[in-house]
Write a protein that holds these residues in place. Structure first.
Motif, PDB file in Angstrom:
ATOM      1  N   GLU A   1      -9.084 -11.227   4.241  1.00  0.00           N
ATOM      2  CA  GLU A   1      -7.913 -10.559   4.815  1.00  0.00           C
ATOM      3  C   GLU A   1      -6.888 -10.240   3.734  1.00  0.00           C
ATOM      4  O   GLU A   1      -6.357  -9.127   3.666  1.00  0.00           O
ATOM      5  N   ILE A   2      -6.611 -11.214   2.870  1.00  0.00           N
ATOM      6  CA  ILE A   2      -5.634 -11.012   1.796  1.00  0.00           C
ATOM      7  C   ILE A   2      -6.121  -9.944   0.820  1.00  0.00           C
ATOM      8  O   ILE A   2      -5.374  -9.036   0.440  1.00  0.00           O
ATOM      9  N   GLU A   3      -7.392 -10.041   0.425  1.00  0.00           N
ATOM     10  CA  GLU A   3      -7.948  -9.087  -0.540  1.00  0.00           C
ATOM     11  C   GLU A   3      -7.887  -7.657  -0.017  1.00  0.00           C
ATOM     12  O   GLU A   3      -7.512  -6.728  -0.739  1.00  0.00           O
ATOM     13  N   ILE A   4      -8.260  -7.475   1.249  1.00  0.00           N
ATOM     14  CA  ILE A   4      -8.330  -6.124   1.811  1.00  0.00           C
ATOM     15  C   ILE A   4      -6.951  -5.601   2.190  1.00  0.00           C
ATOM     16  O   ILE A   4      -6.556  -4.500   1.784  1.00  0.00           O
ATOM     17  N   GLN A   5      -6.190  -6.380   2.968  1.00  0.00           N
ATOM     18  CA  GLN A   5      -4.923  -5.867   3.484  1.00  0.00           C
ATOM     19  C   GLN A   5      -3.910  -5.601   2.374  1.00  0.00           C
ATOM     20  O   GLN A   5      -3.110  -4.672   2.470  1.00  0.00           O
ATOM     21  N   SER A   6      -3.949  -6.390   1.309  1.00  0.00           N
ATOM     22  CA  SER A   6      -2.988  -6.194   0.217  1.00  0.00           C
ATOM     23  C   SER A   6      -3.206  -4.869  -0.508  1.00  0.00           C
ATOM     24  O   SER A   6      -2.302  -4.360  -1.173  1.00  0.00           O
ATOM     25  N   ARG A   7      -4.403  -4.282  -0.357  1.00  0.00           N
ATOM     26  CA  ARG A   7      -4.708  -3.007  -1.023  1.00  0.00           C
ATOM     27  C   ARG A   7      -4.446  -1.794  -0.137  1.00  0.00           C
ATOM     28  O   ARG A   7      -4.512  -0.657  -0.608  1.00  0.00           O
ATOM     29  N   MET A   8      -4.194  -2.019   1.136  1.00  0.00           N
ATOM     30  CA  MET A   8      -4.014  -0.916   2.076  1.00  0.00           C
ATOM     31  C   MET A   8      -2.627  -0.282   1.929  1.00  0.00           C
ATOM     32  O   MET A   8      -1.621  -0.990   1.894  1.00  0.00           O
ATOM     33  N   ARG A   9      -2.593   1.041   1.855  1.00  0.00           N
ATOM     34  CA  ARG A   9      -1.335   1.779   1.736  1.00  0.00           C
ATOM     35  C   ARG A   9      -1.346   2.940   2.726  1.00  0.00           C
ATOM     36  O   ARG A   9      -1.748   4.056   2.399  1.00  0.00           O
ATOM     37  N   HIS A  10      -0.936   2.660   3.942  1.00  0.00           N
ATOM     38  CA  HIS A  10      -0.913   3.682   4.990  1.00  0.00           C
ATOM     39  C   HIS A  10       0.250   3.368   5.921  1.00  0.00           C
ATOM     40  O   HIS A  10       0.507   2.195   6.218  1.00  0.00           O
ATOM     41  N   PRO A  11       0.979   4.381   6.397  1.00  0.00           N
ATOM     42  CA  PRO A  11       2.158   4.117   7.233  1.00  0.00           C
ATOM     43  C   PRO A  11       1.864   3.413   8.550  1.00  0.00           C
ATOM     44  O   PRO A  11       2.776   2.834   9.153  1.00  0.00           O
ATOM     45  N   SER A  12       0.602   3.444   9.005  1.00  0.00           N
ATOM     46  CA  SER A  12       0.256   2.765  10.260  1.00  0.00           C
ATOM     47  C   SER A  12      -0.521   1.470  10.034  1.00  0.00           C
ATOM     48  O   SER A  12      -1.140   0.944  10.952  1.00  0.00           O
ATOM     49  N   ILE A  13      -0.496   0.961   8.802  1.00  0.00           N
ATOM     50  CA  ILE A  13      -1.109  -0.334   8.488  1.00  0.00           C
ATOM     51  C   ILE A  13      -0.027  -1.270   7.967  1.00  0.00           C
ATOM     52  O   ILE A  13       0.745  -0.907   7.076  1.00  0.00           O
ATOM     53  N   LEU A  14       0.045  -2.466   8.534  1.00  0.00           N
ATOM     54  CA  LEU A  14       1.049  -3.447   8.134  1.00  0.00           C
ATOM     55  C   LEU A  14       0.841  -3.838   6.673  1.00  0.00           C
ATOM     56  O   LEU A  14      -0.255  -4.231   6.279  1.00  0.00           O
ATOM     57  N   ARG A  15       1.901  -3.728   5.884  1.00  0.00           N
ATOM     58  CA  ARG A  15       1.802  -4.077   4.465  1.00  0.00           C
ATOM     59  C   ARG A  15       1.761  -5.590   4.276  1.00  0.00           C
ATOM     60  O   ARG A  15       2.506  -6.338   4.912  1.00  0.00           O
ATOM     61  N   LEU A  16       0.881  -6.025   3.396  1.00  0.00           N
ATOM     62  CA  LEU A  16       0.859  -7.408   2.927  1.00  0.00           C
ATOM     63  C   LEU A  16       1.329  -7.369   1.480  1.00  0.00           C
ATOM     64  O   LEU A  16       0.638  -6.859   0.601  1.00  0.00           O
ATOM     65  N   PHE A  17       2.529  -7.887   1.240  1.00  0.00           N
ATOM     66  CA  PHE A  17       3.151  -7.767  -0.082  1.00  0.00           C
ATOM     67  C   PHE A  17       2.683  -8.846  -1.058  1.00  0.00           C
ATOM     68  O   PHE A  17       2.709  -8.650  -2.268  1.00  0.00           O
TER      69      PHE A  17
ATOM     70  N   ALA B   1      -5.009   5.345  10.867  1.00  0.00           N
ATOM     71  CA  ALA B   1      -5.147   4.142  10.038  1.00  0.00           C
ATOM     72  C   ALA B   1      -6.615   3.797   9.804  1.00  0.00           C
ATOM     73  O   ALA B   1      -7.017   3.453   8.683  1.00  0.00           O
ATOM     74  N   LEU B   2      -7.429   3.896  10.857  1.00  0.00           N
ATOM     75  CA  LEU B   2      -8.854   3.570  10.725  1.00  0.00           C
ATOM     76  C   LEU B   2      -9.573   4.561   9.817  1.00  0.00           C
ATOM     77  O   LEU B   2     -10.428   4.171   9.014  1.00  0.00           O
ATOM     78  N   HIS B   3      -9.229   5.834   9.938  1.00  0.00           N
ATOM     79  CA  HIS B   3      -9.853   6.821   9.056  1.00  0.00           C
ATOM     80  C   HIS B   3      -9.536   6.502   7.596  1.00  0.00           C
ATOM     81  O   HIS B   3     -10.411   6.587   6.720  1.00  0.00           O
ATOM     82  N   TYR B   4      -8.291   6.115   7.336  1.00  0.00           N
ATOM     83  CA  TYR B   4      -7.911   5.716   5.978  1.00  0.00           C
ATOM     84  C   TYR B   4      -8.758   4.523   5.518  1.00  0.00           C
ATOM     85  O   TYR B   4      -9.282   4.517   4.395  1.00  0.00           O
ATOM     86  N   CYS B   5      -8.893   3.512   6.382  1.00  0.00           N
ATOM     87  CA  CYS B   5      -9.722   2.345   6.044  1.00  0.00           C
ATOM     88  C   CYS B   5     -11.143   2.769   5.691  1.00  0.00           C
ATOM     89  O   CYS B   5     -11.723   2.297   4.703  1.00  0.00           O
ATOM     90  N   HIS B   6     -11.703   3.663   6.500  1.00  0.00           N
ATOM     91  CA  HIS B   6     -13.089   4.084   6.286  1.00  0.00           C
ATOM     92  C   HIS B   6     -13.254   4.843   4.971  1.00  0.00           C
ATOM     93  O   HIS B   6     -14.308   4.753   4.334  1.00  0.00           O
ATOM     94  N   THR B   7     -12.221   5.581   4.551  1.00  0.00           N
ATOM     95  CA  THR B   7     -12.301   6.258   3.248  1.00  0.00           C
ATOM     96  C   THR B   7     -12.311   5.253   2.106  1.00  0.00           C
ATOM     97  O   THR B   7     -12.744   5.576   0.996  1.00  0.00           O
ATOM     98  N   LYS B   8     -11.843   4.039   2.372  1.00  0.00           N
ATOM     99  CA  LYS B   8     -11.862   2.956   1.378  1.00  0.00           C
ATOM    100  C   LYS B   8     -13.065   2.031   1.586  1.00  0.00           C
ATOM    101  O   LYS B   8     -13.115   0.934   1.020  1.00  0.00           O
ATOM    102  N   ASN B   9     -14.015   2.463   2.423  1.00  0.00           N
ATOM    103  CA  ASN B   9     -15.212   1.668   2.747  1.00  0.00           C
ATOM    104  C   ASN B   9     -14.875   0.342   3.424  1.00  0.00           C
ATOM    105  O   ASN B   9     -15.580  -0.659   3.252  1.00  0.00           O
ATOM    106  N   VAL B  10     -13.795   0.338   4.189  1.00  0.00           N
ATOM    107  CA  VAL B  10     -13.386  -0.856   4.930  1.00  0.00           C
ATOM    108  C   VAL B  10     -13.582  -0.607   6.427  1.00  0.00           C
ATOM    109  O   VAL B  10     -13.151   0.421   6.953  1.00  0.00           O
TER     110      VAL B  10
END
Length: 234
Positions: free
Chosen positions: A21-37, A83-92
């Motif tokens: 969770e930490i590894e993946i979410q910390s790399r996500m940068r999308h306005p509809s995904i909660l940021r993990l700082f 948000a999901l489409h963004y995740c899928h472009t990152k293979n998540v």
């Protein structure tokens, strides 16, 4: 701030999920995904530094109003799809989309959270049975491989629950739920609009290859008629 107790994580044997969770979410940068700082820990606890979602869980909001109208449901679904489409472009693959894992910011826009069941899958295929019972796609129930289209299925289940206040395959026990999922056994209440019915049935298809592509979501009549423009990366 999200505080987790190390002993509880070890007792439940979910340390690997937290790491993922930490590894993946910390790399996500999308306005509809909660940021993990970031995160830090002491001898007993782990502290996750998360973006503040002022209006809390969608699950609680949905329970409060019982069901959403087309405008609210389509707006939220469009944001989740983006948000999901963004995740899928990152293979998540998120693999656990449900109201409990969606938050609302101060403006009432969606923030996808809880990447504990998510996976980075460059090959595109996974075999683990995971997620939440009512949201499992047929291929997981049947013990087959799944890919990113498991999230597309979950989006259809989510849209149904937003509009009716309950998931489409809800049953009295796990066996009956599995049976309803594999047989695509669900019916729409009379008040669900024809556009929403069409949208949901294009996602709740047994063949993963035939499920609506997430890029088609903002172009669907249910979204164009009722929803605000989804938030996307510029």
């Amino acid at each position: 701030m999200k505080v987790l107790f190390k002993k509880q994580l070890m007792d439940s044997k979910v340390e690997h999920q937290l790491r993922r969770e930490i590894e993946i979410q910390s790399r996500m940068r999308h306005p509809s995904i909660l940021r993990l700082f970031g995160y830090f820990h002491d001898s007993d606890k782990i502290y996750l530094i998360l973006e503040f979602a002022a209006k809390g869980e969608v699950f609680k909001d949905l329970n409060r109003v019982h069901r959403y109208d087309d405008k609210t449901a389509s707006k939220h679904v469009a944001d989740v799809a983006s948000a999901l489409h963004y995740c899928h472009t990152k293979n998540v693959i998120h693999r656990d989309i449900k109201p409990e894992n969606l938050l609302l910011d101060l403006n009432g826009r969606i923030k996808v959270s809880d990447f504990g069941w998510s996976v980075h899958a460059p090959s595109g295929k996974r075999e683990t049975l995971c997620g939440t019972l009512d949201y499992l796609p047929p291929e997981m129930v049947d013990g087959k491989q799944h890919n990113h289209t498991a999230d597309n299925w979950a989006l259809g289940v989510l849209a149904f629950e937003f509009l009716t206040g309950r998931p489409p395959f809800e049953a009295k026990n796990q066996k009956e739920t599995y049976k309803k999922i594999t047989n695509l056994d669900f019916t729409f209440p009379n008040y669900v609009s024809k556009e929403a019915r069409d949208f949901i049935t294009k996602l709740l298809l047994k063949d993963p290859k035939k499920r609506m592509d997430l890029l088609q979501v903002p172009l669907h009549p249910w979204i164009t008629k009722y929803a605000d423009k989804p938030l996307t990366n510029k």
